[in-house]
Design a protein around this motif. Sequence first.
Motif, PDB file in Angstrom:
ATOM      1  N   ASP A 138      11.187 -10.197   1.543  1.00  0.00           N
ATOM      2  CA  ASP A 138      11.959 -10.919   0.348  1.00  0.00           C
ATOM      3  C   ASP A 138      10.832 -11.481  -0.507  1.00  0.00           C
ATOM      4  OD1 ASP A 138      10.466 -12.675   1.924  1.00  0.00           O
ATOM      5  OD2 ASP A 138      12.290 -13.950   2.312  1.00  0.00           O
ATOM      6  N   SER A 139       9.409 -11.285  -0.358  1.00  0.00           N
ATOM      7  CA  SER A 139       8.352 -11.788  -1.281  1.00  0.00           C
ATOM      8  C   SER A 139       7.358 -10.751  -1.156  1.00  0.00           C
ATOM      9  CB  SER A 139       8.177 -13.125  -0.902  1.00  0.00           C
ATOM     10  OG  SER A 139       6.972 -13.654  -1.845  1.00  0.00           O
ATOM     11  N   LEU A 140       6.471 -10.628  -1.998  1.00  0.00           N
ATOM     12  CA  LEU A 140       4.994  -9.946  -1.850  1.00  0.00           C
ATOM     13  C   LEU A 140       4.065 -10.333  -1.160  1.00  0.00           C
ATOM     14  CD1 LEU A 140       3.792  -7.610  -3.362  1.00  0.00           C
ATOM     15  CD2 LEU A 140       2.616  -9.210  -4.956  1.00  0.00           C
ATOM     16  N   PHE A 141       4.199 -11.715  -0.742  1.00  0.00           N
ATOM     17  CA  PHE A 141       3.202 -12.258   0.017  1.00  0.00           C
ATOM     18  C   PHE A 141       3.851 -12.821   1.054  1.00  0.00           C
ATOM     19  CE2 PHE A 141       1.926 -13.347  -4.311  1.00  0.00           C
ATOM     20  CZ  PHE A 141       0.492 -12.600  -4.442  1.00  0.00           C
ATOM     21  N   ALA A 142       2.987 -13.064   2.332  1.00  0.00           N
ATOM     22  CA  ALA A 142       3.627 -13.363   3.670  1.00  0.00           C
ATOM     23  C   ALA A 142       4.051 -14.868   3.834  1.00  0.00           C
ATOM     24  CB  ALA A 142       2.382 -13.530   4.737  1.00  0.00           C
TER      25      ALA A 142
END
Length: 550
Positions: A525-529
Amino acid sequence: MVSAEGSNNSKTAEVAKKIKELLIESPDDRVDAARLDELRKVFAQRTPDMHATISSNSTVQMKWKEFLQQKHKVFIKQLCDRIAQGKRTAIRTIWGVVATTPIPNGDHNIVSTDLLLDWIRAMSFLPDVMEDKTIRNMLQAEFLNPYRDVQYYTMIAIARCAHELYGQQTEGKDIAERAERILEILTMMQLPTSQKDLDSQGGLLFVPPEDAVPQDDGNDEAEAIDYNDASEDSSDSDSEDEQPAAKRAKISAAKAIKPMFTFQKVSCHRLAWSKAWLAVLKLDLPLVALKKALRFLPGNVLPHVPHPLRFSDFFMEAYNHNGVVSVLALDGLFLLITAHGLEYPNFYKQLYRLITPSLLYVKYRTRFFRLLDKCLTRNEMLPTHIVAAFVKRLLRSTLVAPVPSVLFVLALCSNLLRKRPEMACLVHRNDDEWKDGFDAETDDPEEANALQSSLWELGALERHYYPAVSTLAKSVGREQELSTPLYNLDDFLAHTYQSLFEQERNKRKQQKGKTTVPLTFVRPDSLFAEKDVFHGLLAVPSSQSHKGTN
């Protein structure tokens, strides 16, 4: 009689005047080329006068002959000067001189070695004889390869020129570039492989029929060959009656064979070929020319010369170099050892020294790998501890080697381990219970103590980034590999980064349409963890907005 003699003198004076006028050089290249070609025609008509036998009381004819010979030398010098400047018309003109100014030999004419020597000297100054492909093609197609007599006497001229350069070299003169150009001319020749091949091609000048009996070529440099072997066979006996009947029949048959010109015998071509190469190889060749000679000799010279072992000093000296020169020398040296009985005790020691990580990167590594396979797998008398040292050093070098080289080394080591079961301890030895006794610094395989070590490098290669390397490393020396055939190393020699890339791409093409989405896949749901400070900054669209993507 008087009027006829006066007419001849008048005609001779006109020819002499014309020669003097034509010897005056012109600054215009086209005019100068036409002038030289006209001179060639004039001297061609006076060839009998230049080689005529003059009686001692004929002063006029003697002076005329000396005049023609002197002016002809000036003419040849002008041609050679223009050849050294790269004038192609001058090259063609001097070929015409060779064809129209032969050396009389009885009822036949032969090529003048002196003219060819002048031509070779001039060509050694030509700056672009190697780079200009048009000149190279012209030399091969129009002069060197079509005419066997020209080829034969050119080899003799090259040997003479090389001897001259060797004398200048001892005087401290730099002749490396000239030696390189002479070697380039020598590599342009295609030696006849058999007497039938030689007989199928004619010469530039008249080739005598089979029943002709010329005794000499007229060139001092030609090899003195006695074609009547009967005289040598019968010299040890007091009388012919004392010889056996079979020997007398052999002598009679030998006497019935009539000799030929030397350029008509393939054995003489091979002897001249050998002498030319040996003379050139004595010179200090530049590195580029040395590499070319090392690549050319094993396939084009050693199989065709009468005494290949005469080249052993050259190959051994080159083999003692480091790097690429040693790799290239390995081919010829291995041929001399296996096919001609050359004894070289330090061969494997020097071969071991060549194995370095940098060697696995050079473009000649394929040649080296092929010979390395022959040296290690075909020599069953090689001690096991020597083979183990090679295996250990090869695997150590692969830790920083390109993938194509790693694959070949792994396949080679696998074959060696299966051929020598006594080396299995290197694979199955527990490193925790054994102190590694391998000496990686020594260049002597005898002192490497490879059998007192283990192949821990295989464990490192099992974690290689390339899957094929990892898979192959896991199988080397294992029990499941013992029942499989030995690897065909030719398949691994063909590997390059490009071929490996194409191989992987073809695999993906074959798998196209068969790929399924992993069941455990979770769309992010996001580019980052989630625990990252930037989590939520760049959101990924939900699956509902992209229907059918699953």
